[in-house]
Design an enzyme around this catalytic site. Structure first.
Site, short mmCIF file in Angstrom:
data_model
loop_
_atom_site.label_atom_id
_atom_site.label_comp_id
_atom_site.label_asym_id
_atom_site.label_seq_id
_atom_site.Cartn_x
_atom_site.Cartn_y
_atom_site.Cartn_z
N HIS A 120 -5.69 -1.41 -0.62
CA HIS A 120 -4.98 -2.70 -0.68
C HIS A 120 -5.96 -3.83 -0.99
O HIS A 120 -5.70 -4.67 -1.85
CB HIS A 120 -4.29 -2.95 0.67
CG HIS A 120 -3.68 -4.31 0.80
ND1 HIS A 120 -2.35 -4.55 0.61
CD2 HIS A 120 -4.23 -5.52 1.11
CE1 HIS A 120 -2.10 -5.84 0.78
NE2 HIS A 120 -3.23 -6.45 1.10
N GLU A 121 -7.09 -3.84 -0.31
CA GLU A 121 -8.07 -4.90 -0.53
C GLU A 121 -8.70 -4.79 -1.92
O GLU A 121 -8.93 -5.80 -2.60
CB GLU A 121 -9.15 -4.87 0.55
CG GLU A 121 -8.64 -5.07 1.97
CD GLU A 121 -7.87 -6.38 2.16
OE1 GLU A 121 -8.15 -7.35 1.42
OE2 GLU A 121 -6.99 -6.41 3.03
N HIS B 287 -6.50 -6.39 -4.54
CA HIS B 287 -6.62 -7.85 -4.65
C HIS B 287 -7.73 -8.21 -5.64
O HIS B 287 -7.57 -9.14 -6.46
CB HIS B 287 -6.96 -8.46 -3.29
CG HIS B 287 -5.78 -8.65 -2.39
ND1 HIS B 287 -4.64 -9.33 -2.76
CD2 HIS B 287 -5.57 -8.25 -1.10
CE1 HIS B 287 -3.78 -9.35 -1.75
NE2 HIS B 287 -4.31 -8.70 -0.74
N GLU C 73 0.58 -10.10 -2.04
CA GLU C 73 0.58 -9.02 -1.06
C GLU C 73 1.39 -7.82 -1.54
O GLU C 73 0.99 -6.67 -1.35
CB GLU C 73 1.14 -9.53 0.28
CG GLU C 73 0.20 -10.50 0.99
CD GLU C 73 -1.19 -9.92 1.17
OE1 GLU C 73 -1.32 -8.84 1.79
OE2 GLU C 73 -2.16 -10.52 0.67
#
Length: 279
Positions: A152-153, A156, A209
């Site tokens: 997930h990070e 980004h 997100e």
């Protein structure tokens, strides 16, 4: 008095028109990544004054400073086994980034474990990452759950969400600079300060997100980690009690809607996981 008001309004209109013209001419529409199987296809607006290279350079400088401080405080990679576990998972994910953007395969990716009670993890522009021991100790994630948060990070960074948000911040600052040119009030734009704010202070947007969630589960699936672990991870995050919200939820809000979207995304990329998990 009436004349003064008219002059003030006229100046305000001229400022707004000038600011709008400057901002419109200083932005470009880009597609930072390929869509992948998960289908991320939103176009993004980036300010021409916020280049990818400049932001990565600033991120590298800030990251080096953070590591130096952590080392001085004896809070950098204090558990060798824990650090190796995190790095092994990250390396499997990094090998999949070419699906979304081939150039990211040559980024100087780096991940470290910082000793802190905070339940947190992040990835800066260019692939500089950190996982906090508080997340590992309080959430007790499985390898697949840890892959979900790291993926997930990473997403980004791949989508350049920080650059997109800094562009918005800088655009607002440019508007203030135009205003200051008329009023003499003074306004300054600071790339480093804006990066710190969007990375560690300001809450993430719902759009960012969702993109990171979806791209993260695909990275995990392609790396051979069960994508459904993202669902159990965020449920753990939401349920963490003790009267204090996990730090990561201040910038990564959790909700029933988000978990439902993760369930759908995980189901969509499950064939990739099954293919990757074959002996």
């Amino acid at each position: 008095m009436q004349l003064s008001v008219k002059r003030c309004c006229g100046a305000g209109i001229r400022v707004m028109v000038l600011a709008a013209a400057v901002l419109a001419s200083g932005c470009s529409v880009v597609q930072t990544t390929a869509g992948g199987d998960i289908g991320i296809d939103r176009k993004q607006y980036m300010a021409s004054g916020v280049s990818e290279a400049a932001l990565q350079q600033e991120a590298s400088a800030q990251y080096a400073q953070m590591l130096s401080q952590a080392k001085a405080q004896k809070a950098l990679n204090v558990d060798a086994g824990q650090t190796q576990r995190v790095r092994n998972i990250a390396q499997r994910l990094i090998r999949q980034v070419g699906v979304f953007r081939p150039d990211a395969q040559s980024w100087q990716w780096e991940i470290n474990v910082l000793h802190s009670d905070e339940v947190n993890a992040w990835c800066m522009p260019g692939g500089k990452m950190a996982v906090y021991t508080g997340l590992i100790q309080k959430i007790k994630p499985t390898d697949a759950e840890l892959a979900a948060i790291i993926g997930h990070e990473m997403a980004h960074a791949l989508r350049e969400h920080a650059r997109e948000r800094v562009s918005q911040q800088m655009a607002a600052g440019l508007g203030l600079a135009v205003l200051s040119a008329v009023t003499g009030s003074g306004a300054a734009m600071d790339l480093g300060q804006n990066l710190s704010e969007v990375m560690f202070t300001l809450p993430g947007s719902r759009t960012h997100e969702t993109e990171a969630d979806r791209m993260g589960v695909e990275l995990a699936a392609r790396a051979g980690y069960d994508p459904h672990a993202a669902v159990s991870l965020w449920r753990k995050m939401a349920q963490l009690g003790g009267g204090s919200q996990p730090e990561i939820l201040s910038t990564h809000p959790s909700s029933a809607t988000r978990i439902a979207d993760l369930e759908q995304a995980a189901a969509r990329v499950e064939p990739l996981y099954r293919q990757a998990a074959k002996p």
